[in-house]
Scaffold this active site. Structure first.
Site, PDB file in Angstrom:
ATOM      1  N   LYS A 130       0.840  -1.211   0.000  1.00 39.61           N
ATOM      2  CA  LYS A 130       0.000   0.000   0.000  1.00 39.61           C
ATOM      3  C   LYS A 130       0.870   1.254   0.000  1.00 39.61           C
ATOM      4  O   LYS A 130       0.668   2.170  -0.788  1.00 39.61           O
ATOM      5  CB  LYS A 130      -0.884  -0.021   1.248  1.00 39.61           C
ATOM      6  CG  LYS A 130      -1.862   1.128   1.345  1.00 39.61           C
ATOM      7  CD  LYS A 130      -2.462   1.266   2.746  1.00 39.61           C
ATOM      8  CE  LYS A 130      -3.137  -0.006   3.224  1.00 39.61           C
ATOM      9  NZ  LYS A 130      -3.969   0.219   4.440  1.00 39.61           N
TER      10      LYS A 130
ATOM     11  N   LYS B 163       3.080  -2.657  11.071  1.00 39.92           N
ATOM     12  CA  LYS B 163       1.794  -2.628  11.769  1.00 39.92           C
ATOM     13  C   LYS B 163       2.028  -3.093  13.195  1.00 39.92           C
ATOM     14  O   LYS B 163       2.936  -3.890  13.444  1.00 39.92           O
ATOM     15  CB  LYS B 163       0.799  -3.583  11.092  1.00 39.92           C
ATOM     16  CG  LYS B 163      -0.634  -3.289  11.404  1.00 39.92           C
ATOM     17  CD  LYS B 163      -1.162  -2.179  10.508  1.00 39.92           C
ATOM     18  CE  LYS B 163      -2.575  -1.798  10.828  1.00 39.92           C
ATOM     19  NZ  LYS B 163      -3.138  -0.942   9.764  1.00 39.92           N
TER      20      LYS B 163
ATOM     21  N   ASP C 114      -5.466   2.852  13.980  1.00 44.20           N
ATOM     22  CA  ASP C 114      -6.183   1.798  13.262  1.00 44.20           C
ATOM     23  C   ASP C 114      -7.379   1.467  14.174  1.00 44.20           C
ATOM     24  O   ASP C 114      -7.791   2.329  14.969  1.00 44.20           O
ATOM     25  CB  ASP C 114      -5.280   0.586  12.997  1.00 44.20           C
ATOM     26  CG  ASP C 114      -5.860  -0.378  11.959  1.00 44.20           C
ATOM     27  OD1 ASP C 114      -5.774  -0.079  10.760  1.00 44.20           O
ATOM     28  OD2 ASP C 114      -6.429  -1.415  12.346  1.00 44.20           O
TER      29      ASP C 114
HETATM   30  P1  NDP Z   1     -12.545   2.082  14.083  1.00 46.34           P
HETATM   31  O1  NDP Z   1     -12.056   1.564  15.357  1.00 46.34           O
HETATM   32  O2  NDP Z   1     -12.739   3.549  13.936  1.00 46.34           O
HETATM   33  O3  NDP Z   1     -13.920   1.359  13.689  1.00 46.34           O
HETATM   34  C1  NDP Z   1     -14.044   0.004  13.511  1.00 46.34           C
HETATM   35  C2  NDP Z   1     -15.518  -0.302  13.501  1.00 46.34           C
HETATM   36  O4  NDP Z   1     -15.734  -1.527  12.837  1.00 46.34           O
HETATM   37  C3  NDP Z   1     -16.100  -0.455  14.904  1.00 46.34           C
HETATM   38  O5  NDP Z   1     -17.224   0.346  15.033  1.00 46.34           O
HETATM   39  C4  NDP Z   1     -16.474  -1.930  14.999  1.00 46.34           C
HETATM   40  O6  NDP Z   1     -17.699  -2.208  15.631  1.00 46.34           O
HETATM   41  C5  NDP Z   1     -16.688  -2.265  13.558  1.00 46.34           C
HETATM   42  N1  NDP Z   1     -16.485  -3.699  13.346  1.00 46.34           N
HETATM   43  C6  NDP Z   1     -15.456  -4.472  13.714  1.00 46.34           C
HETATM   44  N2  NDP Z   1     -15.658  -5.711  13.339  1.00 46.34           N
HETATM   45  C7  NDP Z   1     -16.862  -5.717  12.704  1.00 46.34           C
HETATM   46  C8  NDP Z   1     -17.638  -6.701  12.069  1.00 46.34           C
HETATM   47  N3  NDP Z   1     -17.210  -7.958  11.971  1.00 46.34           N
HETATM   48  N4  NDP Z   1     -18.832  -6.326  11.528  1.00 46.34           N
HETATM   49  C9  NDP Z   1     -19.277  -5.074  11.600  1.00 46.34           C
HETATM   50  N5  NDP Z   1     -18.574  -4.103  12.201  1.00 46.34           N
HETATM   51  C10 NDP Z   1     -17.410  -4.429  12.738  1.00 46.34           C
HETATM   52  O7  NDP Z   1     -11.536   1.534  12.955  1.00 46.34           O
HETATM   53  P2  NDP Z   1     -11.160   2.164  11.541  1.00 46.34           P
HETATM   54  O8  NDP Z   1     -12.362   2.740  10.891  1.00 46.34           O
HETATM   55  O9  NDP Z   1      -9.952   2.971  11.695  1.00 46.34           O
HETATM   56  O10 NDP Z   1     -10.706   0.829  10.757  1.00 46.34           O
HETATM   57  C11 NDP Z   1     -11.633   0.022  10.025  1.00 46.34           C
HETATM   58  C12 NDP Z   1     -10.862  -0.759   8.987  1.00 46.34           C
HETATM   59  O11 NDP Z   1     -10.182   0.144   8.100  1.00 46.34           O
HETATM   60  C13 NDP Z   1      -9.773  -1.700   9.527  1.00 46.34           C
HETATM   61  O12 NDP Z   1      -9.679  -2.813   8.686  1.00 46.34           O
HETATM   62  C14 NDP Z   1      -8.510  -0.859   9.369  1.00 46.34           C
HETATM   63  O13 NDP Z   1      -7.356  -1.645   9.290  1.00 46.34           O
HETATM   64  C15 NDP Z   1      -8.801  -0.184   8.049  1.00 46.34           C
HETATM   65  N6  NDP Z   1      -8.036   1.034   7.764  1.00 46.34           N
HETATM   66  C16 NDP Z   1      -7.995   2.069   8.645  1.00 46.34           C
HETATM   67  C17 NDP Z   1      -7.293   3.218   8.327  1.00 46.34           C
HETATM   68  C18 NDP Z   1      -7.301   4.423   9.193  1.00 46.34           C
HETATM   69  O14 NDP Z   1      -6.690   5.420   8.799  1.00 46.34           O
HETATM   70  N7  NDP Z   1      -7.952   4.414  10.344  1.00 46.34           N
HETATM   71  C19 NDP Z   1      -6.508   3.315   7.091  1.00 46.34           C
HETATM   72  C20 NDP Z   1      -6.688   2.186   6.192  1.00 46.34           C
HETATM   73  C21 NDP Z   1      -7.404   1.098   6.551  1.00 46.34           C
HETATM   74  P3  NDP Z   1     -17.889  -2.293  17.215  1.00 46.34           P
HETATM   75  O15 NDP Z   1     -18.024  -0.833  17.601  1.00 46.34           O
HETATM   76  O16 NDP Z   1     -19.129  -3.081  17.389  1.00 46.34           O
HETATM   77  O17 NDP Z   1     -16.654  -2.952  17.755  1.00 46.34           O
HETATM   78  O1  2IT Z   2      -4.110   0.541   7.434  1.00 41.74           O
HETATM   79  C1  2IT Z   2      -3.663   1.696   7.327  1.00 41.74           C
HETATM   80  O2  2IT Z   2      -3.214   2.134   6.262  1.00 41.74           O
HETATM   81  C2  2IT Z   2      -3.686   2.547   8.518  1.00 41.74           C
HETATM   82  N1  2IT Z   2      -4.174   2.131   9.565  1.00 41.74           N
HETATM   83  C3  2IT Z   2      -3.077   3.929   8.478  1.00 41.74           C
HETATM   84  C4  2IT Z   2      -1.584   3.849   8.598  1.00 41.74           C
HETATM   85  C5  2IT Z   2      -0.860   5.166   8.769  1.00 41.74           C
HETATM   86  O3  2IT Z   2       0.336   5.083   9.054  1.00 41.74           O
HETATM   87  O4  2IT Z   2      -1.447   6.228   8.618  1.00 41.74           O
END
Ligand code: NDP
Ligand code: 2IT
Length: 447
Positions: free
Chosen positions: A117, A129, A169
């Site tokens: 990525k 990570k 994350d």
């Molecule tokens: P958050 O902690 O902000 O939110 C995660 C949410 O997903 C929670 O509300 C959780 O629900 C929900 N969740 C977890 N498991 C499930 C499931 N099986 N079904 C439905 N809902 C579920 O995390 P992010 O938004 O930061 O991350 C989400 C995804 O995006 C991850 O895979 C992460 O690696 C990816 N990501 C994040 C980035 C970032 O900048 N933050 C960048 C790139 C990718 P509950 O509240 O019930 O636990």
């Molecule tokens: O999965 C991802 O790309 C992230 N959680 C963000 C990583 C970062 O260094 O901003």
């Protein structure tokens, strides 16, 4: 068996990880191996350097005990890790996740994906990570602070702006980054950009919070434009209710799409006519308070469906934005029955291998996370530059850079994935990321 499958099979047999011991890592590596090994074989320098073999074994896996005290004065013990994948093209970079499901396999797959990525962003960022097997639900503000301080007490020597730069994350957002950064600078005695996702008052970047979700929508728009389509009026189903999901929802709505769902582990909030920005912000408030999505405001014609996932809502576009392996083959079939046109991954590896295969056979456009969700780490890269220069850009400027980075990633990936027929974005992302890493790794000697 075709040539690329045969090469992949032989390659995978040599690895120390297996489908049984490390299912997620094995899944992530096999998908890439199928796409890139024929290219590696045809390049004598890359083949001799054994580029993919090296990338499949992280540079190092740090594993440590995190000991902290809860509000009752009881001693609590968790395990923390940092998997440093590769720093061939820049300092190690990637998020931290606090969740009970975190283990070495999950973090190894995430670090592996992060290397590709980050290469796709075109910025000088290596891949890593980390995280801990902590369940933060129900913890007080002070308990979160003490946990973050105890975590950083272990990780501090390995973190730094030219060394390894963690970010957020799952369950690690602005609040946790604040505590982690405070602990790092106090221990190291330096004020440097050692983490990203920082608050604006202490060296953060405008738009970092929004970047992953907004970037996902920009990437979807680029892929739709390629087919002569537009996001306006499309029905978009989103899973998750966190940072990525809600910011994708806000941007998609702003761009004229109808966002028909958000979800969490307890169920799905459904709005058949599309969510208003106010309803999406209500979801953000609920998430911040650790509450579920039952009893939405009456003014919005939305209902909560307990225990359900959003894939039977017949969306035009599906955005899985929750977690790995959340969408399996039967859910993929449900999406296809509902005439889905595009699946774009906001989460990392949200599709099982079988689900991805089902979509491919049905010719559904599949935009993989390593390209589609790269906007977050890309703005992290911009935050690092701003912190080094002590000059901070406006939200408008960062947003414009994010749009242009996502368009560049789309151009790179679609060029690599353009065969004789439709664009294979999964293969395109694997190849484009691989080529950049292969050039750097093969040029730097046997390490
Ligand atoms: P958050 O902690 O902000 O939110 C995660 C949410 O997903 C929670 O509300 C959780 O629900 C929900 N969740 C977890 N498991 C499930 C499931 N099986 N079904 C439905 N809902 C579920 O995390 P992010 O938004 O930061 O991350 C989400 C995804 O995006 C991850 O895979 C992460 O690696 C990816 N990501 C994040 C980035 C970032 O900048 N933050 C960048 C790139 C990718 P509950 O509240 O019930 O636990
Ligand atoms: O999965 C991802 O790309 C992230 N959680 C963000 C990583 C970062 O260094 O901003």
């Amino acid at each position: 068996m075709n040539r690329s499958d045969a090469l992949a099979e032989a390659f995978l047999a040599e690895l120390s990880v297996t489908d049984d011991s490390h299912p997620n890592t094995y899944h992530a590596i096999s998908d890439v191996a199928r796409d890139v090994l024929t290219v590696e074989k045809n390049d004598p320098a890359w083949s001799a350097a054994r580029v993919l073999r090296r990338l499949s074994d992280p540079d190092r896996i740090l594993s440590f005990r995190v000991t902290w005290e809860d509000d009752n004065g009881d001693v609590r013990v968790n395990r923390g890790w940092r998997v440093q994948g590769s720093n061939a093209i820049g300092p190690y970079k990637g998020g931290l996740r606090f969740h009970p499901s975190v283990n070495e396999d999950v973090l190894r797959f995430l670090a592996f994906e992060q290397c590709f990525k980050n290469a796709l962003t075109g910025l000088p960022l290596g891949g890593a990570k980390g995280g801990a097997n902590l369940d933060p639900r129900g913890l007080s503000e002070r308990e979160i602070m003490r946990f973050c301080q105890a975590f950083m007490a272990q990780l501090e020597p390995f973190v730094g702006p030219d060394q390894d730069v963690p970010a957020g994350d799952i369950n690690v957002g602005a609040r946790e980054i604040g505590y982690l950064f405070g602990a790092w600078r106090q221990r190291r005695g330096l004020y440097q950009g050692s983490l990203t996702g920082k608050g604006l008052s202490y060296g953060g970047s405008e738009m970092r919070i929004e970047a992953t979700g907004f970037g996902l929508v920009y990437f979807v728009q680029a892929a739709l434009a390629e087919q002569g389509h537009d996001i306006k009026g499309k029905r978009v189903a989103i899973s998750g209710k966190g940072n990525v999901a809600t910011h994708a929802a806000l941007k998609a709505t702003e761009e004229g799409a109808r966002v028909i769902s958000l979800s969490d582990t307890s169920g799905t909030l459904v709005a058949p006519d599309g969510m208003s920005p106010d309803l999406i912000r209500w979801v953000q408030e609920r998430k911040a308070r650790g509450e579920d999505l039952s009893d939405p405001p009456k003014s919005d014609a939305a209902q909560f469906r307990e225990g359900e996932v959003p894939w039977d809502l017949e969306p035009d576009i599906a955005l899985p934005c929750a977690t790995q392996n959340e969408l399996d083959a039967s859910m993929a079939r449900t999406l296809i029955d509902g005439q889905v046109e595009m699946v774009a991954e906001g989460a990392n590896m949200p599709l099982t291998s079988d689900a991805a295969r089902v979509l491919r056979h049905a010719h559904v456009v599949h935009l993989p996370g390593k390209a589609a969700n790269a906007g977050g780490v890309a703005v992290s890269g911009l935050e690092m530059s701003q912190m080094s220069q002590r000059r901070f850009a406006s939200a408008e400027d960062v947003d414009a850079s994010l749009r242009s980075i996502m368009a560049d990633i789309h151009a790179r990936v679609s060029e690599e994935g353009r065969g004789t027929g439709e664009i294979d974005y999964v293969r395109g992302a694997n190849l484009a990321g691989y080529r950049r890493l292969a050039k750097a790794i093969s040029a730097q000697g046997i390490l």
